[in-house]
Design an enzyme around this catalytic site. Structure first.
Site, PDB file in Angstrom:
ATOM      1  N   ARG A 166       6.486  -8.245   1.830  1.00 30.41           N
ATOM      2  CA  ARG A 166       7.352  -7.846   2.947  1.00 30.41           C
ATOM      3  C   ARG A 166       7.961  -9.068   3.621  1.00 30.41           C
ATOM      4  NH1 ARG A 166       4.393  -4.383   6.684  1.00 30.41           N
ATOM      5  NH2 ARG A 166       5.141  -2.609   5.480  1.00 30.41           N
ATOM      6  N   THR A 219      -5.455  -1.411   7.167  1.00 30.17           N
ATOM      7  CA  THR A 219      -5.507  -2.867   7.238  1.00 30.17           C
ATOM      8  C   THR A 219      -6.892  -3.289   7.751  1.00 30.17           C
ATOM      9  OG1 THR A 219      -4.546  -2.597   9.425  1.00 30.17           O
ATOM     10  CG2 THR A 219      -3.058  -3.225   7.652  1.00 30.17           C
ATOM     11  N   LYS A 242       0.837  -1.215   0.000  1.00 28.97           N
ATOM     12  CA  LYS A 242       0.000   0.000   0.000  1.00 28.97           C
ATOM     13  C   LYS A 242       0.869   1.260   0.000  1.00 28.97           C
ATOM     14  CE  LYS A 242      -2.226  -1.541   3.689  1.00 28.97           C
ATOM     15  NZ  LYS A 242      -1.608  -2.882   3.752  1.00 28.97           N
TER      16      LYS A 242
END
Ligand code: ADP
Length: 303
Positions: A203, A144, A50
């Site tokens: 990630r 989130t 994001k």
């Protein structure tokens, strides 16, 4: 290092093909009209890109991106200071936008809709409201926890997009790209193994790669092969599905202490000494995606 790993253009951004295609139209249309971008909201689990996308929107539009987060904007004055300093067309990225407090959120509404800020000066009967006009800007919000973003806030975004977990093949490309940037040699099979065990999350893929790179450097000639990858992942406690010790503990609590469920998230949080938010945002989305648990009205159950 982290900044360096971030893709520099939308073409370099791996995966999320549908979202990328839509973003390109959105960008080209705004550029064609020489207008600023409409406000954008990205939602999805942590680590899916994001923030990276917000930066890329800035690069593609040739404008600067100022970064802040819901909890950092404690008072309306903090927001006013940032908004009045924004240059025409620039982007304000607000991470964790669901954590804005009510007053700040309401100040943001009129700023997003009409590009004005109403500031109250003084207190009591002599208080005055001053209206400040703002340059056109773009808010890129990220969350989130979409369920915690209220309707009025959501409605002020012209563009609301969900980020999904990545396919293994896409994460394999992420791993190879990162390995190249880190100047590490990696075999295809090893890259795919890391991808499979990264919970669909870039990630995590990058983090595992770095740990496995350490392992390969210490235990062999530094080349990342399948054998070292498997050994390192075992050492890190990451299983074939990408579940960690903490995930296994979560599943174990439901199975052993609650007989497969249902169990309320508060009880799970207490048993795991984690906060509810982390359980809901970090643990559960992937376990649900893998079909291991379900959220029901009565609580969580094992599937
Ligand atoms: P989020 O804001 O959703 O938590 P980030 O944008 O911070 O996620 O991404 C986490 C890390 O993963 C970044 O360091 C970035 O380099 C990497 N990353 C995310 N998405 C991609 C992608 N599509 N391609 C390559 N790397 C990515």
């Amino acid at each position: 290092m982290r900044a360096k790993l971030r893709p520099e253009s939308l073409d370099e951004f791996i995966g999320q093909a549908k979202l990328k295609k839509r973003l390109k139209v959105f960008l080209d249309a705004a550029k064609g009209r020489k207008e600023s971008l409409d406000h954008v909201l990205f939602y999805g689990p942590p680590g899916l890109g994001k923030t990276t996308l917000a930066m890329l929107l800035g690069k593609e539009m040739g404008v600067s991106v100022k970064v802040t987060s819901g909890p950092a904007l404690a008072r309306a004055g903090d927001l006013a200071a940032i908004l009045t300093g924004l240059k025409k067309g620039s982007i304000l990225f607000i991470d964790e936008i669901h954590r804005l407090n009510k007053v700040v959120e309401e100040t943001l509404y009129s700023a997003m809709e009409d590009y004005v800020l109403d500031i109250v000066l003084g207190k009591g009967p002599s208080a005055k409201t001053v209206r400040l006009n703002l340059e056109r800007f773009t808010i890129v919000g990220a969350t989130t926890r979409m369920a915690l973003v209220g309707g009025p806030m959501r409605d002020r975004f012209g563009y609301v997009q969900q980020l999904d977990f990545y396919q293994d093949e896409e994460l394999e490309d992420v791993v190879k790209r990162t390995a190249e940037l880190l100047q590490s040699k990696i075999d295809d099979k090893a890259a795919f193994e890391i991808a499979k065990r990264s919970r669909g999350t870039p990630r995590i893929a990058n983090r595992l790669l770095k740990r496995i790179r350490d392992y390969a450097q210490v235990n062999s000639d530094g080349r990342i092969r399948l054998a070292e990858t498997k050994e390192a992942l075992e050492m890190l406690g990451i299983d074939e599905m990408g579940l960690s010790d903490a995930d296994r503990k979560y599943l174990d609590v439901i199975k052993k202490q609650y007989d497969g469920g249902p169990v309320g998230v508060d009880n799970l949080a207490a048993a795991l000494t984690e906060d509810v938010g982390t359980i809901e945002e970090v643990y559960e989305p992937y376990l649900m995606k893998k079909g291991l648990i379900k959220r029901t009205r009565k609580g969580r159950i094992l599937v």
